[in-house]
Design an enzyme around this catalytic site. Structure first.
Site, PDB file in Angstrom:
ATOM      1  N   THR A   1      37.198   1.917 -13.841  1.00  0.00           N
ATOM      2  CA  THR A   1      36.303   2.344 -12.765  1.00  0.00           C
ATOM      3  C   THR A   1      36.445   1.497 -11.513  1.00  0.00           C
ATOM      4  O   THR A   1      36.479   2.020 -10.392  1.00  0.00           O
ATOM      5  CB  THR A   1      34.844   2.316 -13.244  1.00  0.00           C
ATOM      6  OG1 THR A   1      34.739   3.102 -14.445  1.00  0.00           O
ATOM      7  CG2 THR A   1      33.913   2.867 -12.196  1.00  0.00           C
TER       8      THR A   1
ATOM      9  N   ASN B   1      40.631  -3.852 -20.491  1.00  0.00           N
ATOM     10  CA  ASN B   1      40.729  -2.555 -19.827  1.00  0.00           C
ATOM     11  C   ASN B   1      39.932  -2.528 -18.527  1.00  0.00           C
ATOM     12  O   ASN B   1      38.772  -2.935 -18.499  1.00  0.00           O
ATOM     13  CB  ASN B   1      40.191  -1.455 -20.744  1.00  0.00           C
ATOM     14  CG  ASN B   1      41.091  -1.170 -21.932  1.00  0.00           C
ATOM     15  OD1 ASN B   1      42.105  -1.842 -22.132  1.00  0.00           O
ATOM     16  ND2 ASN B   1      40.734  -0.186 -22.714  1.00  0.00           N
ATOM     17  N   VAL B   2      40.571  -2.015 -17.471  1.00  0.00           N
ATOM     18  CA  VAL B   2      39.912  -1.850 -16.171  1.00  0.00           C
ATOM     19  C   VAL B   2      40.210  -0.444 -15.664  1.00  0.00           C
ATOM     20  O   VAL B   2      41.367  -0.074 -15.494  1.00  0.00           O
ATOM     21  CB  VAL B   2      40.400  -2.897 -15.152  1.00  0.00           C
ATOM     22  CG1 VAL B   2      39.825  -2.593 -13.765  1.00  0.00           C
ATOM     23  CG2 VAL B   2      40.018  -4.306 -15.589  1.00  0.00           C
TER      24      VAL B   2
ATOM     25  N   GLY C   1      32.394   2.103 -17.190  1.00  0.00           N
ATOM     26  CA  GLY C   1      31.748   2.352 -15.910  1.00  0.00           C
ATOM     27  C   GLY C   1      31.263   1.056 -15.276  1.00  0.00           C
ATOM     28  O   GLY C   1      31.625  -0.039 -15.684  1.00  0.00           O
TER      29      GLY C   1
ATOM     30  N   HIS D   1      37.078  -3.251 -24.110  1.00  0.00           N
ATOM     31  CA  HIS D   1      36.821  -2.023 -23.365  1.00  0.00           C
ATOM     32  C   HIS D   1      35.655  -2.260 -22.409  1.00  0.00           C
ATOM     33  O   HIS D   1      34.823  -3.136 -22.618  1.00  0.00           O
ATOM     34  CB  HIS D   1      36.496  -0.876 -24.325  1.00  0.00           C
ATOM     35  CG  HIS D   1      37.710  -0.258 -24.936  1.00  0.00           C
ATOM     36  ND1 HIS D   1      38.117   1.017 -24.648  1.00  0.00           N
ATOM     37  CD2 HIS D   1      38.622  -0.745 -25.805  1.00  0.00           C
ATOM     38  CE1 HIS D   1      39.221   1.292 -25.317  1.00  0.00           C
ATOM     39  NE2 HIS D   1      39.547   0.232 -26.030  1.00  0.00           N
ATOM     40  N   GLY D   2      35.605  -1.459 -21.350  1.00  0.00           N
ATOM     41  CA  GLY D   2      34.524  -1.601 -20.386  1.00  0.00           C
ATOM     42  C   GLY D   2      34.630  -2.876 -19.580  1.00  0.00           C
ATOM     43  O   GLY D   2      33.634  -3.543 -19.310  1.00  0.00           O
TER      44      GLY D   2
ATOM     45  N   ASP E   1      44.713   6.317 -23.616  1.00  0.00           N
ATOM     46  CA  ASP E   1      43.423   5.701 -23.921  1.00  0.00           C
ATOM     47  C   ASP E   1      42.432   6.716 -24.482  1.00  0.00           C
ATOM     48  O   ASP E   1      42.415   7.874 -24.067  1.00  0.00           O
ATOM     49  CB  ASP E   1      42.863   5.075 -22.639  1.00  0.00           C
ATOM     50  CG  ASP E   1      41.807   4.023 -22.911  1.00  0.00           C
ATOM     51  OD1 ASP E   1      41.860   3.394 -23.984  1.00  0.00           O
ATOM     52  OD2 ASP E   1      40.944   3.807 -22.038  1.00  0.00           O
ATOM     53  N   HIS E   2      41.618   6.272 -25.408  1.00  0.00           N
ATOM     54  CA  HIS E   2      40.494   7.055 -25.947  1.00  0.00           C
ATOM     55  C   HIS E   2      40.873   8.503 -26.250  1.00  0.00           C
ATOM     56  O   HIS E   2      40.228   9.440 -25.762  1.00  0.00           O
ATOM     57  CB  HIS E   2      39.318   7.025 -24.971  1.00  0.00           C
ATOM     58  CG  HIS E   2      38.516   5.774 -25.042  1.00  0.00           C
ATOM     59  ND1 HIS E   2      37.671   5.483 -26.086  1.00  0.00           N
ATOM     60  CD2 HIS E   2      38.456   4.719 -24.206  1.00  0.00           C
ATOM     61  CE1 HIS E   2      37.116   4.306 -25.884  1.00  0.00           C
ATOM     62  NE2 HIS E   2      37.586   3.809 -24.756  1.00  0.00           N
TER      63      HIS E   2
ATOM     64  N   SER F   1      35.462  -3.231 -16.398  1.00  0.00           N
ATOM     65  CA  SER F   1      35.131  -3.127 -14.980  1.00  0.00           C
ATOM     66  C   SER F   1      33.792  -3.788 -14.684  1.00  0.00           C
ATOM     67  O   SER F   1      32.798  -3.533 -15.363  1.00  0.00           O
ATOM     68  CB  SER F   1      35.072  -1.654 -14.552  1.00  0.00           C
ATOM     69  OG  SER F   1      36.364  -1.103 -14.453  1.00  0.00           O
TER      70      SER F   1
END
Length: 289
Positions: A233, A230-231, A181, A208-209, A82-83, A211
């Site tokens: 945090t 995507n999960v 986050g 993305h993001g 990732d990233h 969480s």
């Protein structure tokens, strides 16, 4: 079972209208926890590692453990970097056996993002490895990549079309208002933008993001074309908090089998809830090829 390219996995999810959760893992233990949770629901799953996790655990070691977990639980797994901003690390992971990589050149001008993404597509596509790229800038912190809220930018639908056409990238992560986050307030998700982008490009989209985004909002994103969610945090916090709670209540109980069991239980509970959220429960009908 074995490790599968996430390209057919995500294409199938997009076609059938469900999502596949990609969980960031930070230890060998957490790889098994995620896969066990997916196995309980007969769901495909994607394991993700950051650049920092690869450097800490080793790409080859991660691949071997992921393969072992896939075989043990008989669950098809995608393994994703990732990233990543480091082309050499991408090559290392592809050679080690990763089935998906993300080249994140979103901090560069549009034309340079295209050039850097095309370089990775040329490397990985012929090997059956999925490539993910980002347009716009997702705010928040992901490993050592930090994007201030004021610098976060949403993807432009027309640029998404040009980007996919010029790079040939099979998976696209457009910035649509989420952040890495845990949110301080409600996320400002641009659902109209997702719908427009999904209507203009044929490739699966990535959220993305994911969480702490409300379940109803994630489900709406999936219904509009976000096939990968995507999960990171939330999962990490869940099992870390379980360990912290253990030592708060039992400061003298140092047996790792005790506190890691609590971490495992918390992780699996989180994995199960997220899989149910995206609708991939029971989707192990046929292998992904």
């Amino acid at each position: 079972m074995t490790l599968y390219s996430t390209t057919p996995m995500l294409n199938q999810a997009k076609k059938d209208g469900y999502g596949i959760v990609a969980f960031n893992v930070h230890s060998f233990d957490s790889i098994f926890w995620v896969v066990e949770g997916a196995a309980r629901l007969h769901s495909p799953v994607i394991l993700q590692t950051t650049m920092g996790t690869v450097k800490s655990l080793g790409a080859k070691n991660i691949v071997e453990v992921a393969n072992a977990a896939s075989d043990y639980y008989e669950v098809p797994i995608g393994l994703h970097l990732d990233h990543c901003t480091d082309y050499e690390l991408i090559k290392q992971c592809v050679r080690a056996g990763y089935t998906s990589v993300m080249i994140d050149a979103s901090m560069h001008p549009f034309e340079e993002n295209i050039a850097r993404t095309k370089e990775v597509v040329d490397l990985a596509n012929s090997l059956g490895v999925n490539i993910e790229a980002e347009l716009g800038k997702v705010g928040g912190v992901e490993d050592d990549i930090v994007v201030d809220e004021k610098d976060a930018q949403k993807a432009i639908p027309e640029e998404c079309v040009a980007f996919v056409e010029q790079t040939g990238v099979p998976t696209l992560a457009p910035a649509i208002g989420t952040a890495h986050g845990i949110y301080k307030g409600d996320p400002d998700i641009d659902f109209d933008r997702i719908q427009k982008i999904a209507g203009l490009v044929d490739v699966p989209l990535v959220l993305h993001g994911g969480s702490a985004v409300p379940d109803k909002d994630v489900r709406k994103c999936v219904s509009l074309g976000m096939a990968k969610v995507n999960v990171s945090t939330e999962l990490k916090n869940a099992y870390s908090q379980a360990i912290a709670d253990h030592f708060k209540e039992y400061p003298d109980q140092l047996d790792p089998r005790q506190y890691l069991q609590k971490a495992k239980d918390a992780a699996i509970e989180m994995v199960v809830s997220k899989i149910k959220m995206v609708g991939s429960e029971g989707k192990l009908v046929k292998p992904f090829v």
